[in-house]
Design an enzyme around this catalytic site. Structure first.
Site, PDB file in Angstrom:
ATOM      1  N   GLY A  50       0.739  -1.329  -0.149  1.00  0.00           N
ATOM      2  CA  GLY A  50      -0.307   0.098  -0.134  1.00  0.00           C
ATOM      3  C   GLY A  50       0.873   1.640  -0.170  1.00  0.00           C
ATOM      4  O   GLY A  50       0.388   2.200  -0.927  1.00  0.00           O
ATOM      5  N   GLU A 105       3.390   4.354   6.289  1.00  0.00           N
ATOM      6  CA  GLU A 105       2.925   3.290   6.261  1.00  0.00           C
ATOM      7  C   GLU A 105       1.685   4.501   5.317  1.00  0.00           C
ATOM      8  O   GLU A 105       1.601   5.858   5.623  1.00  0.00           O
ATOM      9  CB  GLU A 105       2.133   3.317   6.941  1.00  0.00           C
ATOM     10  CG  GLU A 105       2.254   1.677   8.078  1.00  0.00           C
ATOM     11  CD  GLU A 105       1.972   0.818   7.432  1.00  0.00           C
ATOM     12  OE1 GLU A 105       1.749   0.748   5.890  1.00  0.00           O
ATOM     13  OE2 GLU A 105       1.432  -0.925   7.807  1.00  0.00           O
ATOM     14  N   ASP A 106       0.958   3.472   4.599  1.00  0.00           N
ATOM     15  CA  ASP A 106      -0.330   4.324   3.855  1.00  0.00           C
ATOM     16  C   ASP A 106      -1.550   4.222   4.850  1.00  0.00           C
ATOM     17  O   ASP A 106      -1.705   5.125   5.527  1.00  0.00           O
ATOM     18  CB  ASP A 106      -0.485   3.090   3.221  1.00  0.00           C
ATOM     19  CG  ASP A 106      -1.215   1.880   3.187  1.00  0.00           C
ATOM     20  OD1 ASP A 106      -1.047   1.062   4.693  1.00  0.00           O
ATOM     21  OD2 ASP A 106      -1.819   1.192   3.363  1.00  0.00           O
ATOM     22  N   ASP A 109      -4.245   1.090  11.096  1.00  0.00           N
ATOM     23  CA  ASP A 109      -5.692   0.567  11.550  1.00  0.00           C
ATOM     24  C   ASP A 109      -5.698   0.278  13.298  1.00  0.00           C
ATOM     25  O   ASP A 109      -6.162   1.501  14.041  1.00  0.00           O
ATOM     26  CB  ASP A 109      -6.585  -0.648  10.828  1.00  0.00           C
ATOM     27  CG  ASP A 109      -8.096  -0.737  11.071  1.00  0.00           C
ATOM     28  OD1 ASP A 109      -8.716  -0.037  11.603  1.00  0.00           O
ATOM     29  OD2 ASP A 109      -8.369  -1.748  10.765  1.00  0.00           O
ATOM     30  N   PHE A 158     -13.907   1.389   6.147  1.00  0.00           N
ATOM     31  CA  PHE A 158     -12.869   0.893   4.665  1.00  0.00           C
ATOM     32  C   PHE A 158     -12.913   1.684   3.793  1.00  0.00           C
ATOM     33  O   PHE A 158     -13.326   2.180   3.105  1.00  0.00           O
ATOM     34  CB  PHE A 158     -12.901  -0.713   4.408  1.00  0.00           C
ATOM     35  CG  PHE A 158     -12.481  -1.588   3.577  1.00  0.00           C
ATOM     36  CD1 PHE A 158     -11.016  -1.363   4.706  1.00  0.00           C
ATOM     37  CD2 PHE A 158     -11.876  -1.311   2.548  1.00  0.00           C
ATOM     38  CE1 PHE A 158      -9.972  -2.780   4.506  1.00  0.00           C
ATOM     39  CE2 PHE A 158     -10.950  -2.074   2.207  1.00  0.00           C
ATOM     40  CZ  PHE A 158     -10.140  -2.512   3.250  1.00  0.00           C
ATOM     41  N   ARG A 171      -5.924   0.802  -5.813  1.00  0.00           N
ATOM     42  CA  ARG A 171      -4.933   1.546  -6.113  1.00  0.00           C
ATOM     43  C   ARG A 171      -4.255   2.337  -6.202  1.00  0.00           C
ATOM     44  O   ARG A 171      -3.777   3.652  -5.617  1.00  0.00           O
ATOM     45  CB  ARG A 171      -3.909   0.154  -5.493  1.00  0.00           C
ATOM     46  CG  ARG A 171      -3.835  -0.489  -4.613  1.00  0.00           C
ATOM     47  CD  ARG A 171      -2.375  -1.362  -5.292  1.00  0.00           C
ATOM     48  NE  ARG A 171      -2.642  -2.948  -4.087  1.00  0.00           N
ATOM     49  CZ  ARG A 171      -2.359  -3.619  -3.227  1.00  0.00           C
ATOM     50  NH1 ARG A 171      -2.329  -2.297  -1.915  1.00  0.00           N
ATOM     51  NH2 ARG A 171      -2.127  -3.953  -2.192  1.00  0.00           N
TER      52      ARG A 171
HETATM   53  P1  IMP Z   1      -2.995  -2.806  11.231  1.00  0.00           P
HETATM   54  O1  IMP Z   1      -2.696  -3.591  11.729  1.00  0.00           O
HETATM   55  O2  IMP Z   1      -4.822  -3.067  11.484  1.00  0.00           O
HETATM   56  O3  IMP Z   1      -3.377  -1.672  11.710  1.00  0.00           O
HETATM   57  O4  IMP Z   1      -3.551  -2.683   9.521  1.00  0.00           O
HETATM   58  C1  IMP Z   1      -2.807  -2.417   9.519  1.00  0.00           C
HETATM   59  C2  IMP Z   1      -2.407  -2.478   7.672  1.00  0.00           C
HETATM   60  O5  IMP Z   1      -4.529  -2.967   7.039  1.00  0.00           O
HETATM   61  C3  IMP Z   1      -2.849  -1.744   6.487  1.00  0.00           C
HETATM   62  O6  IMP Z   1      -1.034  -1.260   6.047  1.00  0.00           O
HETATM   63  C4  IMP Z   1      -3.129  -1.869   4.833  1.00  0.00           C
HETATM   64  O7  IMP Z   1      -2.417  -2.477   4.516  1.00  0.00           O
HETATM   65  C5  IMP Z   1      -4.940  -2.744   5.667  1.00  0.00           C
HETATM   66  N1  IMP Z   1      -5.280  -1.616   6.561  1.00  0.00           N
HETATM   67  C6  IMP Z   1      -5.815  -1.482   7.297  1.00  0.00           C
HETATM   68  N2  IMP Z   1      -7.371  -0.596   7.334  1.00  0.00           N
HETATM   69  C7  IMP Z   1      -7.345  -0.274   6.158  1.00  0.00           C
HETATM   70  C8  IMP Z   1      -8.495  -0.101   4.565  1.00  0.00           C
HETATM   71  O8  IMP Z   1      -9.367   1.424   5.351  1.00  0.00           O
HETATM   72  N3  IMP Z   1      -8.013   0.173   3.822  1.00  0.00           N
HETATM   73  C9  IMP Z   1      -7.449  -0.781   2.856  1.00  0.00           C
HETATM   74  N4  IMP Z   1      -6.145  -0.774   4.148  1.00  0.00           N
HETATM   75  C10 IMP Z   1      -6.947  -1.110   5.053  1.00  0.00           C
HETATM   76 MG    MG Z   2      -0.362  -1.342   4.197  1.00  0.00          MG
END
Ligand code: IMP
Ligand code: MG
Length: 185
Positions: A50, A105-106, A109, A158, A171
């Site tokens: 991402g 990071e993108d 979450d 999302f 993307r």
């Molecule tokens: P985390 O471990 O829950 O913080 O998730 C991190 C990863 O989940 C991000 O780097 C994204 O690749 C993916 N992710 C989390 N939320 C979203 C979203 O709303 N859209 C797309 N990808 C997401």
């Molecule tokens: Mg990611």
């Protein structure tokens, strides 16, 4: 540059952050990050997939001495919920001991992915580790994560576009948007 406030893709419900807003914010962050590091060299590492688009645009606002690197970790696949299980699919090429590391990071979450990565990277004794994320969902954060630079906070929905995917799609959209509910089912 034109600001896209209307979605140009049939699956997008609404645009949350426009192309122009993203680009302006990345320029601001580039200036802040550059002044933070000054003359020090920094290893700027993006988490694939991402963050590749964020890194490309953000990096051109950096005036520091930078080395670029990439890591890949397991992601959600076609689901929209975090599994909490993180696998390193590709590690950094660079040795980071004694060097400044900036993780790009993108989106953050739950924060579980980065929390795991940080623990791992700290054992390599870098001079410093900082995190820059274009997006963050503050309501969702499940761990205490030292995120130094955040582009935008987004609600607990999302989102896709600007590097972010749903099942590897969307993307290349130039903005951040939400998907129509029927796309998930
Ligand atoms: P985390 O471990 O829950 O913080 O998730 C991190 C990863 O989940 C991000 O780097 C994204 O690749 C993916 N992710 C989390 N939320 C979203 C979203 O709303 N859209 C797309 N990808 C997401
Ligand atoms: Mg990611």
């Amino acid at each position: 540059m034109t600001s896209h406030t209307a979605p140009d893709h049939p699956d997008i419900e609404k645009v949350l952050i426009s192309q122009a807003q993203i680009q302006d914010r990345l320029a601001e962050l580039g200036a802040e990050v550059s002044s933070h590091y000054g003359d020090d060299e920094v290893v700027v590492a993006a988490v694939l997939k991402g963050a590749f688009i964020v890194l490309a645009d953000f990096s051109r606002h950096l005036s520091t001495n930078t080395v670029f690197d990439f890591m890949a970790v397991s992601s959600y696949g076609a689901s929209t919920k975090s599994s909490g299980v993180v696998r390193i699919l590709k590690d950094l090429d660079a040795e980071i001991e004694g060097r400044h590391l900036l993780i790009v990071e993108d989106i953050i979450d739950s924060g579980l992915t980065l929390s795991y990565l940080l623990k791992n990277l700290k054992t390599r004794k870098p001079a410093s580790i900082e995190i820059m994320s274009l997006l963050m969902k503050p309501e969702q954060l499940k761990v205490d994560l030292p995120v130094r630079w955040v582009g935008f906070e987004v609600p607990n929905e999302f989102v896709v576009g600007y590097g972010l995917d749903y099942a590897e799609r969307y993307r290349t959209l130039r903005y951040i948007g939400t998907l129509k509910p029927e796309v998930y089912s």
